[in-house]
Design a protein around this motif. Structure first.
Motif, PDB file in Angstrom:
ATOM      1  N   SER A 134       1.189  -1.694   0.320  1.00 23.57           N
ATOM      2  CA  SER A 134       0.221  -0.240   0.638  1.00 23.57           C
ATOM      3  C   SER A 134       1.521   1.262   0.198  1.00 23.57           C
ATOM      4  N   THR A 135       2.348   1.139   0.952  1.00 27.22           N
ATOM      5  CA  THR A 135       3.098   2.656   0.638  1.00 27.22           C
ATOM      6  C   THR A 135       3.936   2.383  -0.821  1.00 27.22           C
ATOM      7  N   CYS A 138       1.239   0.143  -4.731  1.00 27.94           N
ATOM      8  CA  CYS A 138       0.168   1.229  -4.838  1.00 27.94           C
ATOM      9  C   CYS A 138       0.074   2.722  -5.074  1.00 27.94           C
ATOM     10  N   CYS A 139       1.234   3.078  -4.309  1.00 25.35           N
ATOM     11  CA  CYS A 139       1.417   4.670  -4.323  1.00 25.35           C
ATOM     12  C   CYS A 139       1.917   4.970  -6.215  1.00 25.35           C
ATOM     13  N   ARG A 158      -5.853   5.630  -4.677  1.00 27.34           N
ATOM     14  CA  ARG A 158      -5.998   6.221  -2.723  1.00 27.34           C
ATOM     15  C   ARG A 158      -6.894   4.905  -2.064  1.00 27.34           C
ATOM     16  N   GLN A 161      -5.026   2.432  -0.745  1.00 24.99           N
ATOM     17  CA  GLN A 161      -3.986   2.147  -0.128  1.00 24.99           C
ATOM     18  C   GLN A 161      -4.470   2.217   1.485  1.00 24.99           C
TER      19      GLN A 161
END
Length: 245
Positions: A134-135, A138-139, A158, A161
């Motif tokens: 997620s960090t 995904c970003c 987002r 995330q």
């Protein structure tokens, strides 16, 4: 009299500008949708496929974790993990909106190493993996979508995330035995899980709070895998997951 005429002219001009603006926006959206093809979106398509494969794998992983928790007599934790699996289903449903116009191919779940035999260790492993994705990936996918002009896809990433970071925190809490005393509820749209009073609106996707679904928690039982799904109907696949026959 002149003032009235001027006012009428201003209103007419304003309405005309609004109509022209709406017409131009519709033409823009039509061109954008026509250009939304696998060949044109490039890396955005690859990201969508990878995210789908990742969500499939996490959904399966949460199902395995829930089974392991029940086998360890932790039925309350298993219900929470089941709710996390529902969150992955919500992600997949949201991704379908972009999959259909692209005529995207079917994907298989990402490969996952077998989970630790200890439930707490497995929860920590899953939390670390979710937080890293997620960090990180995904970003990066959200940034690529935004650069290519696909703000709706970037917005979805987002949202994923935020929900996944929430899921990672829940997994860590379960691993440490820090279960919330308050009732849990889940947003049916994005899968966000909140404790206590339901919010007026989901902080992630703005879904009305009254539509949140209560996370039903089972009473403590000395359950085993066979109590929930006969071993004769399950086998281990090549990635270390249980699969239905």
């Amino acid at each position: 009299m002149d003032t009235v005429v001027l006012l009428v002219v201003v209103v007419i001009a304003f309405v005309a500008a609004e109509l022209l603006g709406m017409r131009a926006y519709r033409r823009y959206r039509a061109r954008k949708e026509a250009a939304f093809t696998r060949e044109n979106v490039g890396a955005v398509y690859d990201d969508l496929q990878q995210v789908r494969a990742r969500c499939l794998a996490e959904k399966r992983c949460f199902g395995l974790l829930a089974d392991a928790a029940r086998a360890a007599g932790r039925s309350e934790d298993a219900c929470v993990v089941d709710a996390l699996a529902e969150g992955e289903r919500a992600h997949l449903a949201a991704l379908e909106e972009f999959r259909e116009p692209l005529h995207a191919e079917k994907v298989d779940a990402e490969a996952r190493p077998p989970l630790s035999a200890d439930v707490n260790d497995a929860l920590r492993e899953v939390a670390e993996r979710i937080d890293t994705w997620s960090t990180g990936a995904c970003c990066d996918a959200a940034a690529r979508a935004r650069v290519h002009g696909y703000r709706d896809i970037a917005k979805l990433y987002r949202r994923l995330q935020e929900v996944e970071q929430n899921a990672a925190c829940i997994c860590l809490d379960l691993a440490e035995g820090a279960r919330p005393d308050e009732q849990l509820s889940r947003c049916p749209s994005c899968g966000l899980i909140v404790a206590g009073r339901r919010p007026a609106f989901c902080t992630t996707c703005t879904k009305p709070g009254f539509e949140f679904e209560e996370v039903l928690v089972e009473q403590h039982t000395e359950a085993t895998f066979s109590d929930h799904r006969p071993a004769s109907h399950r086998e281990i696949d090549t990635q270390g997951f249980f699969v239905d026959l």
